[in-house]
Design an enzyme around this catalytic site. Structure first.
Site, PDB file in Angstrom:
ATOM      1  N   GLY A 117       0.807  -1.213   0.000  1.00 13.02           N
ATOM      2  CA  GLY A 117       0.000   0.000   0.000  1.00 13.02           C
ATOM      3  C   GLY A 117       0.837   1.257   0.000  1.00 13.02           C
ATOM      4  O   GLY A 117       1.999   1.256   0.417  1.00 13.02           O
ATOM      5  N   PRO A 151       1.955   5.129   1.180  1.00 17.53           N
ATOM      6  CA  PRO A 151       2.087   5.711   2.521  1.00 17.53           C
ATOM      7  C   PRO A 151       0.772   6.323   2.999  1.00 17.53           C
ATOM      8  O   PRO A 151      -0.071   6.743   2.199  1.00 17.53           O
ATOM      9  CB  PRO A 151       3.168   6.782   2.327  1.00 17.53           C
ATOM     10  CG  PRO A 151       3.953   6.338   1.138  1.00 17.53           C
ATOM     11  CD  PRO A 151       2.960   5.672   0.231  1.00 17.53           C
ATOM     12  N   ALA A 152       0.597   6.381   4.304  1.00 19.04           N
ATOM     13  CA  ALA A 152      -0.580   6.994   4.959  1.00 19.04           C
ATOM     14  C   ALA A 152      -1.862   6.247   4.651  1.00 19.04           C
ATOM     15  O   ALA A 152      -2.926   6.838   4.578  1.00 19.04           O
ATOM     16  CB  ALA A 152      -0.718   8.464   4.581  1.00 19.04           C
ATOM     17  N   LYS A 207      -1.225   1.111   7.156  1.00 19.12           N
ATOM     18  CA  LYS A 207      -0.596  -0.219   7.193  1.00 19.12           C
ATOM     19  C   LYS A 207      -0.043  -0.551   8.575  1.00 19.12           C
ATOM     20  O   LYS A 207      -0.277  -1.641   9.098  1.00 19.12           O
ATOM     21  CB  LYS A 207       0.514  -0.300   6.144  1.00 19.12           C
ATOM     22  CG  LYS A 207       0.040  -0.201   4.705  1.00 19.12           C
ATOM     23  CD  LYS A 207       1.167  -0.444   3.721  1.00 19.12           C
ATOM     24  CE  LYS A 207       2.293   0.557   3.853  1.00 19.12           C
ATOM     25  NZ  LYS A 207       1.842   1.957   3.581  1.00 19.12           N
ATOM     26  N   SER A 208       0.695   0.383   9.152  1.00 25.09           N
ATOM     27  CA  SER A 208       1.298   0.108  10.469  1.00 25.09           C
ATOM     28  C   SER A 208       0.233  -0.058  11.545  1.00 25.09           C
ATOM     29  O   SER A 208       0.380  -0.873  12.461  1.00 25.09           O
ATOM     30  CB  SER A 208       2.268   1.231  10.851  1.00 25.09           C
ATOM     31  OG  SER A 208       3.381   1.249   9.970  1.00 25.09           O
ATOM     32  N   ARG A 213       6.019  12.864  -1.664  1.00 23.17           N
ATOM     33  CA  ARG A 213       6.504  11.494  -1.489  1.00 23.17           C
ATOM     34  C   ARG A 213       5.470  10.490  -2.001  1.00 23.17           C
ATOM     35  O   ARG A 213       5.818   9.528  -2.696  1.00 23.17           O
ATOM     36  CB  ARG A 213       6.822  11.198  -0.019  1.00 23.17           C
ATOM     37  CG  ARG A 213       7.322   9.777   0.204  1.00 23.17           C
ATOM     38  CD  ARG A 213       7.293   9.350   1.658  1.00 23.17           C
ATOM     39  NE  ARG A 213       8.188  10.142   2.489  1.00 23.17           N
ATOM     40  CZ  ARG A 213       8.508   9.794   3.735  1.00 23.17           C
ATOM     41  NH1 ARG A 213       7.998   8.684   4.279  1.00 23.17           N
ATOM     42  NH2 ARG A 213       9.309  10.548   4.451  1.00 23.17           N
ATOM     43  N   HIS A 217     -16.313  -6.813  39.427  1.00 21.10           N
ATOM     44  CA  HIS A 217     -17.576  -6.609  40.140  1.00 21.10           C
ATOM     45  C   HIS A 217     -17.319  -5.958  41.494  1.00 21.10           C
ATOM     46  O   HIS A 217     -16.179  -5.903  41.981  1.00 21.10           O
ATOM     47  CB  HIS A 217     -18.273  -7.958  40.349  1.00 21.10           C
ATOM     48  CG  HIS A 217     -17.368  -8.968  41.006  1.00 21.10           C
ATOM     49  ND1 HIS A 217     -17.129  -8.971  42.367  1.00 21.10           N
ATOM     50  CD2 HIS A 217     -16.639  -9.978  40.486  1.00 21.10           C
ATOM     51  CE1 HIS A 217     -16.294  -9.945  42.667  1.00 21.10           C
ATOM     52  NE2 HIS A 217     -15.978 -10.581  41.546  1.00 21.10           N
ATOM     53  N   ARG A 277     -22.697 -11.703  41.308  1.00 20.02           N
ATOM     54  CA  ARG A 277     -21.920 -10.538  41.737  1.00 20.02           C
ATOM     55  C   ARG A 277     -21.654  -9.571  40.581  1.00 20.02           C
ATOM     56  O   ARG A 277     -21.511  -8.364  40.789  1.00 20.02           O
ATOM     57  CB  ARG A 277     -20.600 -10.982  42.374  1.00 20.02           C
ATOM     58  CG  ARG A 277     -19.734 -11.905  41.528  1.00 20.02           C
ATOM     59  CD  ARG A 277     -18.618 -12.491  42.402  1.00 20.02           C
ATOM     60  NE  ARG A 277     -17.683 -13.345  41.699  1.00 20.02           N
ATOM     61  CZ  ARG A 277     -17.863 -14.634  41.446  1.00 20.02           C
ATOM     62  NH1 ARG A 277     -19.007 -15.222  41.811  1.00 20.02           N
ATOM     63  NH2 ARG A 277     -16.931 -15.347  40.839  1.00 20.02           N
ATOM     64  N   HIS A 282     -14.460 -10.332  36.185  1.00 18.67           N
ATOM     65  CA  HIS A 282     -13.877 -10.961  37.363  1.00 18.67           C
ATOM     66  C   HIS A 282     -12.355 -10.871  37.248  1.00 18.67           C
ATOM     67  O   HIS A 282     -11.837 -10.404  36.241  1.00 18.67           O
ATOM     68  CB  HIS A 282     -14.344 -12.407  37.463  1.00 18.67           C
ATOM     69  CG  HIS A 282     -15.832 -12.562  37.433  1.00 18.67           C
ATOM     70  ND1 HIS A 282     -16.608 -12.647  38.565  1.00 18.67           N
ATOM     71  CD2 HIS A 282     -16.710 -12.603  36.383  1.00 18.67           C
ATOM     72  CE1 HIS A 282     -17.886 -12.750  38.226  1.00 18.67           C
ATOM     73  NE2 HIS A 282     -17.970 -12.723  36.912  1.00 18.67           N
TER      74      HIS A 282
END
Length: 640
Positions: A124, A126-127, A130-131, A320, A384, A476, A567
């Site tokens: 993909g 950039p931006a 992906k990360s 970029r 609880h 509970r 719990h």
């Protein structure tokens, strides 16, 4: 002798992906690589106690002769499952705590079962998130006890180009981040991977040290060569992890946006691991303009643009992206023609397309990605209120709340109502102050979310979110939620949230268990994560993890707020997932009564806060600089 992963074999000249991998160096007899056989060879196996995994202890690559332990010649044929059996080993489900076999008594994938392991290759521009996707996916897989690591090409590229002095030092746990073993600025060798690491000051490469857009121009040959070498070196570290270090899933986090790069990656995997290991290409696309703008704004706070003017940084970043777009080829017809496995995520979960998905881990990956979104919301976790059994120190059982527990329940409902209103006010303020392009000095991280008319009013302002309250089916927990107004909250009981069943020890104190069954008590203390209580219905922590999987996936899917009234064991397991705790910390996490935890998913991780119930004010005090502790009150490291 040279091996298939040496630099001279790093990549073939033609920019097309091939169906069959290049012939490995060595005496080829059948279809699988010598590395695959060395990994699967039974004489080289030794089980480690700490994680219960199989680790290959072979010195094949260090040997000057092409033989494996026992004097056998190198061959591409996997070890047969029975004497004189010609068939390839079957690859089936392995789930720690739920499956068992001779080669995998604890349910982990054995080193020789290479076909059950998985390499995920991100794709993909950039931006595109992906990360973000890789971190959440790795955290989920590790929580399910499938050892997973991310190998980020960008981090290694910054070191090679001189933007960083060394790779980031991450936690040694396996919670969705790569744990680098060395720095690129050192020429390291190993028996597994003998070629030298890339070393470059990059002062002679256009756009080098500052990593500007010119560095990513496909016509910048020097930078392109450096990026290619760095990508394959990172891939080699991933393969070392999967082939030799007990890893089940390796994720290569990079753009891999061209056919040529994807071909080089696939060739290297086949050269070193043969055809058996699963390879899935995972592409993240963004078509929603609002989401893409928010992603870009978020990217400006990354290491490439740290301390840069946001307006100038955005301009450079867009340049970029245009550099990458020149040669970008999305996954599609070509991969389908070759029968390759791939997944396409559009707008980070709005739409998911899959092709030829095979194998248990690949299917688990798709299952998780189908329940993915970026919507801002809060997740609250608490035990609880105090029960009558808590007063006497008994475990398990189905006791009602004490008077103190009922006061806690009332205060909890009032506090959550306050927080619900406050969150909506913050979202409205964020909407009014959001700017794209960002104003100078604007460093507020956005919350990327694709446009959704169901979440906004006519003016585009976010609507107030619904709030769910989930309890177990034990008294509970149910009683702790009784003060919530069912007209305002969606209240539901879930058996999956029940406390760990202690089998024959239900209703006893720990002192009573130690006195009556000292051996059982000692075994549990030695390995709480895997110990299963004897008797009807007795469970282990691994059993609880597996029955909570549906709860985790539902929490990830839903876009509403949720409060889980749980719990002790259940709260530990839930916090372990959201905070990426190390495996050894899960069963000893200190989660006292009266503590309320808040988790707010962000594109860069999880915002984590804790509140403590104050009986004097019947309200909750914010615990500033809160640090999770274990039973011995030592700090517990989190990886959000």
């Amino acid at each position: 002798m040279p091996y298939p992963h040496s630099p001279k074999h790093a990549m073939l000249p033609e920019p097309s992906i091939i169906e069959s991998p290049p012939t490995p160096i060595g005496r080829k007899q059948t279809q699988h690589s010598s590395i695959a056989k060395s990994v699967m060879a039974p004489p080289s196996m030794a089980r480690t106690r700490s994680y219960g995994r199989e680790v290959a202890e072979t010195h094949l690559l260090a040997s000057s002769e092409p033989t494996i332990p026992g004097g056998h010649a190198l061959t591409d044929t996997p070890v047969p499952t029975a004497p004189n059996s010609p068939r390839i080993r079957a690859t089936t489900i392995d789930v720690p705590g739920l499956t068992k076999s001779k080669v995998s008594p604890d349910g982990r994938i054995a080193s020789r079962d290479l076909g059950s392991k998985l390499v995920i290759v991100m794709v993909g521009l950039p931006a595109r998130g992906k990360s973000y996707v890789t971190k959440k996916l790795a955290r989920y897989m590790n929580w399910l006890q499938h050892d997973t690591k991310i190998f980020n090409v960008g981090n290694r590229r910054r070191v090679a180009a001189g933007a960083l002095d060394s790779l980031p030092v991450e936690s040694k746990n396996q919670n969705g981040v790569h744990v680098p073993q060395s720095s690129l600025i050192k020429n390291l060798t190993s028996p597994r991977n003998t070629h030298k690491r890339t070393v470059s000051s990059s002062t002679d490469i256009e756009g080098g040290i500052d990593q500007s857009a010119a560095f990513f121009d496909p016509n910048n040959e020097a930078a392109a060569e450096l990026r290619e070498k760095v990508a394959l070196e990172t891939l080699d570290e991933l393969l070392d992890y999967v082939l030799y270090e007990g890893g089940s899933v390796g994720i290569l986090d990079a753009t891999n946006s061209t056919l040529r790069r994807r071909k080089a990656v696939l060739d290297r995997i086949r050269q070193r691991a043969g055809k058996q290991i699963g390879v899935v290409f995972l592409e993240s696309e963004c078509t929603d303009e609002k989401l893409l703008e928010a992603n870009m704004k978020l990217k400006l706070q990354g290491p490439d643009y740290k301390e840069c003017d946001p307006v100038q940084a955005l301009e450079d970043f867009k340049k970029r992206v245009k550099m990458y777009e020149k040669n970008y080829v999305p996954l599609g017809d070509y991969e389908e023609k070759l029968g390759m496995q791939y997944i396409k995520m559009i707008d980070v979960g709005r739409k998911v397309v899959t092709h030829q998905i095979r194998g248990f881990l690949a299917a688990q990956t798709v299952y998780f990605l189908l329940n993915f979104h970026l919507s801002p919301r809060q997740i609250w976790i608490t035990r609880h209120g105090e029960s009558l059994d808590n007063v006497t120190g008994k475990i398990g059982g189905d006791a009602s709340l004490s008077d103190n527990g009922r006061r806690y329940a009332k205060a909890l409902a009032a506090f959550i109502a306050f927080q619900k209103k406050h969150f909506h006010e913050r979202q409205l303020h964020k909407h009014l102050t959001n700017h794209m392009p960002p104003h100078p000095g604007d460093t507020t991280p956005p919350n990327p979310e694709y446009s959704n008319c169901c979440q906004q009013d006519a003016d585009g302002r976010p609507l107030e979110k619904n709030f769910c309250v989930w309890t177990s089916m034990l008294k509970r927990s149910i009683e702790t939620a009784e003060s919530f107004d069912e007209e305002e909250y969606d209240i539901k009981q879930m058996r999956m949230l029940n406390e760990l069943n202690a089998g024959i020890a239900e209703g006893m104190t720990y002192d009573e268990i130690r006195a009556k069954w000292p051996q059982e008590y000692a075994e549990r203390k030695a390995d709480k994560l895997r110990y299963r209580y004897p008797g009807a219905g007795g469970e282990s922590y691994l059993d609880v993890i597996n029955r909570l999987r549906a709860v985790i996936v539902e929490v990830e899917r839903m876009q509403d707020h949720v409060l889980l009234v749980a719990h002790r064991v259940v709260a530990r397991v839930l916090l372990a997932y959201f905070l990426g705790l190390q495996r050894e910390d899960v069963a000893c996490l200190d989660v006292p009564l009266g503590t309320l935890y808040m988790l707010e998913p962000k594109p860069y991780g999880v915002e984590f806060r804790a509140y403590q119930y104050n009986p004097a004010t019947e309200w909750f005090d914010y615990l500033e600089n809160f640090q999770l502790k274990n039973d011995e009150q030592k700090d517990v490291k989190i990886s959000k």
